[in-house]
Write a protein that holds these residues in place. Structure first.
Motif, PDB file in Angstrom:
ATOM      1  N   PRO A 374     -14.423  32.519   3.793  1.00  0.00           N
ATOM      2  CA  PRO A 374     -15.576  33.253   3.241  1.00  0.00           C
ATOM      3  C   PRO A 374     -16.807  32.354   3.096  1.00  0.00           C
ATOM      4  O   PRO A 374     -17.296  32.114   1.991  1.00  0.00           O
ATOM      5  N   VAL A 375     -17.321  31.861   4.219  1.00  0.00           N
ATOM      6  CA  VAL A 375     -18.405  30.877   4.178  1.00  0.00           C
ATOM      7  C   VAL A 375     -19.710  31.472   3.651  1.00  0.00           C
ATOM      8  O   VAL A 375     -20.587  30.732   3.199  1.00  0.00           O
ATOM      9  N   ASP A 376     -19.854  32.799   3.712  1.00  0.00           N
ATOM     10  CA  ASP A 376     -21.074  33.431   3.202  1.00  0.00           C
ATOM     11  C   ASP A 376     -20.855  34.080   1.845  1.00  0.00           C
ATOM     12  O   ASP A 376     -21.688  34.853   1.380  1.00  0.00           O
ATOM     13  N   GLY A 377     -19.743  33.758   1.212  1.00  0.00           N
ATOM     14  CA  GLY A 377     -19.460  34.301  -0.112  1.00  0.00           C
ATOM     15  C   GLY A 377     -18.298  35.274  -0.091  1.00  0.00           C
ATOM     16  O   GLY A 377     -17.926  35.818   0.959  1.00  0.00           O
ATOM     17  N   LEU A 502     -20.126  25.690  -4.991  1.00  0.00           N
ATOM     18  CA  LEU A 502     -19.903  25.381  -3.575  1.00  0.00           C
ATOM     19  C   LEU A 502     -19.951  26.598  -2.664  1.00  0.00           C
ATOM     20  O   LEU A 502     -19.981  26.457  -1.441  1.00  0.00           O
ATOM     21  N   THR A 503     -19.954  27.809  -3.240  1.00  0.00           N
ATOM     22  CA  THR A 503     -19.876  29.040  -2.462  1.00  0.00           C
ATOM     23  C   THR A 503     -21.111  29.889  -2.715  1.00  0.00           C
ATOM     24  O   THR A 503     -21.498  30.079  -3.869  1.00  0.00           O
ATOM     25  N   PRO A 504     -21.772  30.402  -1.667  1.00  0.00           N
ATOM     26  CA  PRO A 504     -22.916  31.299  -1.890  1.00  0.00           C
ATOM     27  C   PRO A 504     -22.483  32.487  -2.758  1.00  0.00           C
ATOM     28  O   PRO A 504     -21.580  33.238  -2.386  1.00  0.00           O
ATOM     29  N   THR A 505     -23.117  32.641  -3.920  1.00  0.00           N
ATOM     30  CA  THR A 505     -22.700  33.667  -4.874  1.00  0.00           C
ATOM     31  C   THR A 505     -23.928  34.295  -5.519  1.00  0.00           C
ATOM     32  O   THR A 505     -24.753  33.587  -6.113  1.00  0.00           O
ATOM     33  N   ARG A 506     -24.059  35.613  -5.428  1.00  0.00           N
ATOM     34  CA  ARG A 506     -25.151  36.323  -6.095  1.00  0.00           C
ATOM     35  C   ARG A 506     -24.915  36.336  -7.601  1.00  0.00           C
ATOM     36  O   ARG A 506     -23.788  36.223  -8.080  1.00  0.00           O
TER      37      ARG A 506
END
Length: 598
Positions: A374-377, A502-506
């Motif tokens: 899940p590289v984009d979140g 470390l993970t794109p997260t809204r």
């Protein structure tokens, strides 16, 4: 090389354009029709090498390339980046004029006898010069002499051949360095025949190491494996080829020694371990995954229903940060607990024929294709799954693990660990940090020591929940957590905050995960989290600023996707870190050479 010999060789090359095209064999149908288009010629060269050299060998040797970290698409990427080139008339040329393929004859006048005409081609004569410079292995301080002699010769026979030489020659030299590296790796590996004798392996490893070092920047390799690591990889490749030829396990090969920390399992016998090691050497390139610290090879083993992963530490890039718990011990404990946590099972731990340590895990990726991360979140359902697994992990007892709770508490221990990490960085990394306004370890101790966090019950932590350590829709379905080598025991809030960093997260996803986490974990694990999560985020922002800068400065692991993305976002990371410390950013110098080269 003697200047007289250089002059003889370059005069010989300058005479090649005098051979008329009509006297040569027919060219392939895909050769450029415009016989002055240098850019089209370079593109054709890249396709030609791929079709004639790489493609026929890829099934047999592609896995070895992947193990060594050599990308198979470097020629395509290089050719695509070359700008428009000057137009030069095509001519006969030799692309393998080396010390082994040419004889300089003594006599009243020195003369040349070319021994290998199989490398003859028809194209941009500047390519012939570049190939000669690279393949003849002239010392760098003699290149100008060779180029000047070639220019003098071409002025007499084909003056237009020297057009744009200053701008275009480096493009052909870059191409030839990549081509030579591929050629040398394949030739050195093939030269072994059926031998696994140490002397021949060491000699082949030295040739491959030299070729890769010469072209590392152009290949996009931030690090080149050591000769010992190359020799070990060649041994595994050779041994696997020999096993395949004999259709069995030779008595003298794959005789591994068990690490007693992982006892024999009923579902994975010693014979299955030998079969896994035999399959590892010939695994295809798309099933070999080279990360920042480990080489993972997915193999199928006769007699076992599911794929497994042979996992080895890479010698080229040791981690500056180490986990506190052995990975195998954490995985054993999770399996024994039967907690609802999707994680690999460890099947074997031991030492191979070369004395190299290895582990064999269950493969948790989807069947028949590489794992998806899940590289984009995370998706909402995946976020819920991860929180639920962290909650289950918090309930796994860890009394059997060797652990002593820090007297000053987990937060103080974590800040001291970060400060010690900074103090131990190489001098050039510390210099780069100072240039960017990042403080020393002592200043970090003081700055982070101003904060306090609530005590929460210590639990097992994964320690590095970045997207590449999470597998989507794996073998067991759902979200699987892999790569537990950074495991530790500490504050459960830290694992979640590190993941969010470390993970794109809204923002809404972050709050969803915090709400679920605080309701799922035991009360003693979530006390005061609302105030403390920001403190851990500051620590992670600061840590990333140093870790990523060290990689940029030293070139460590720059070709792995998670590191590449972190480096690309470094400006934002640096701003967040200096802001967390209340410091002013300084003007950022130009990127270090290691980063530029990649």
């Amino acid at each position: 090389m003697d200047s007289t010999v250089v002059d003889v060789l370059t005069r010989f090359v300058a005479c090649l354009p005098l051979v008329r095209k009509d006297d040569l064999p027919l060219l392939p149908t895909y050769w450029p029709r415009n016989e002055r288009d240098s850019r089209a010629y370079l593109d054709t060269l890249a396709r030609h090498v791929k079709q004639r050299m790489l493609a026929p060998n890829w099934t047999a040797i592609g896995g070895l390339f992947a193990v060594l970290g050599v990308p198979g698409d470097a020629l395509d990427r290089f050719a695509a980046q070359v700008p428009a080139m000057s137009r030069r008339p095509y001519s006969l040329l030799l692309t393998n004029l080396t010390r082994d393929t040419v004889i300089v004859l003594d006599g009243p006048k020195l003369s040349v006898a070319a021994l290998d005409w199989s490398s003859a081609s028809y194209g941009d004569p500047l390519h012939g010069l570049a190939s000669h410079l690279v393949r003849m292995r002239y010392p760098e301080d003699q290149w100008d002499e060779v180029i000047d002699a070639w220019v003098r010769g071409m002025r007499r026979t084909r003056p237009l051949a020297i057009s744009g030489i200053t701008r275009d020659l480096p493009h052909y030299i870059g191409f030839e360095r990549i081509h030579a590296a591929y050629d040398d790796v394949i030739h050195a590996a093939r030269s072994l025949g059926d031998s696994v004798e140490d002397g021949r392996l060491v000699e082949a490893a030295a040739h491959i190491g030299t070729a890769l070092k010469d072209a590392a920047d152009l290949l996009g390799m931030s690090e080149v494996p050591s000769e010992k690591e190359i020799a070990d990889a060649l041994f595994r490749w050779q041994a696997a080829r020999f096993a395949r030829k004999t259709d069995g396990l030779p008595d003298a090969l794959f005789m591994w020694r068990r690490d007693p920390r992982v006892p024999e399992r009923d579902d994975f016998s010693p014979v299955l371990v030998r079969r896994a090691l035999a399959a590892e050497g010939l695994a295809p390139a798309d099933l070999v995954f080279r990360g920042t610290a480990h080489l993972n090879t997915v193999v199928r083993v006769e007699g076992h229903p599911d794929p497994v992963v042979v996992r080895r530490e890479t010698a080229a890039a040791p981690r500056r940060e180490q986990g506190l718990l052995p990975e195998h011990a954490v995985l054993q404990l999770i399996e024994k607990s039967e907690a609802p946590i999707r994680a690999p099972r460890i099947l074997a731990l031991g030492f191979d024929d070369c004395g190299r340590h290895f582990a064999i895990h269950t493969y948790e990726g989807p069947e028949g294709r590489p794992p998806q991360h899940p590289v984009d979140g995370l998706l909402p359902a995946e976020a819920d799954e991860l929180v639920d697994e962290l909650a289950a992990l918090a309930r796994v007892g860890h009394s059997s693990l060797s652990y002593e709770e820090p007297k000053e508490g987990f937060y103080r221990w974590l800040t001291e660990r970060l400060a010690f990490f900074v103090d131990a960085l190489p001098a050039r990394t510390l210099e780069a940090a100072e240039q960017r306004g990042l403080p020393s370890g002592d200043v970090l101790r003081w700055a982070l020591g101003r904060y306090e966090v609530a005590h929460r019950a210590p639990v097992i932590l994964h320690g590095d929940l970045n997207p590449w350590n999470l597998v989507r829709a794996g073998r067991g379905g759902g979200l699987t957590i892999i790569d537990w080598e950074m495991g530790m025991i500490g504050d459960p809030l830290y694992d979640l905050v590190r993941h969010l960093h470390l993970t794109p997260t809204r923002t809404e996803m972050r709050m969803r995960m915090f709400d679920r986490w605080s309701s799922k974990l035991p009360p003693e694990c979530v006390t005061g989290w609302e105030k403390d999560w920001r403190v851990y985020r500051w620590i992670e922002q600061i840590r990333s600023a140093y870790v990523d800068l060290d990689r940029m400065t030293t070139g460590a692991a720059l070709d792995t996707p998670n590191v590449r993305r972190a480096v690309d976002a470094y400006e934002m990371t640096l701003s967040a870190a200096t802001g967390s410390l209340g410091l002013r950013r300084r003007a950022v110098p130009k990127a270090p050479p290691a980063l530029k080269a990649s």
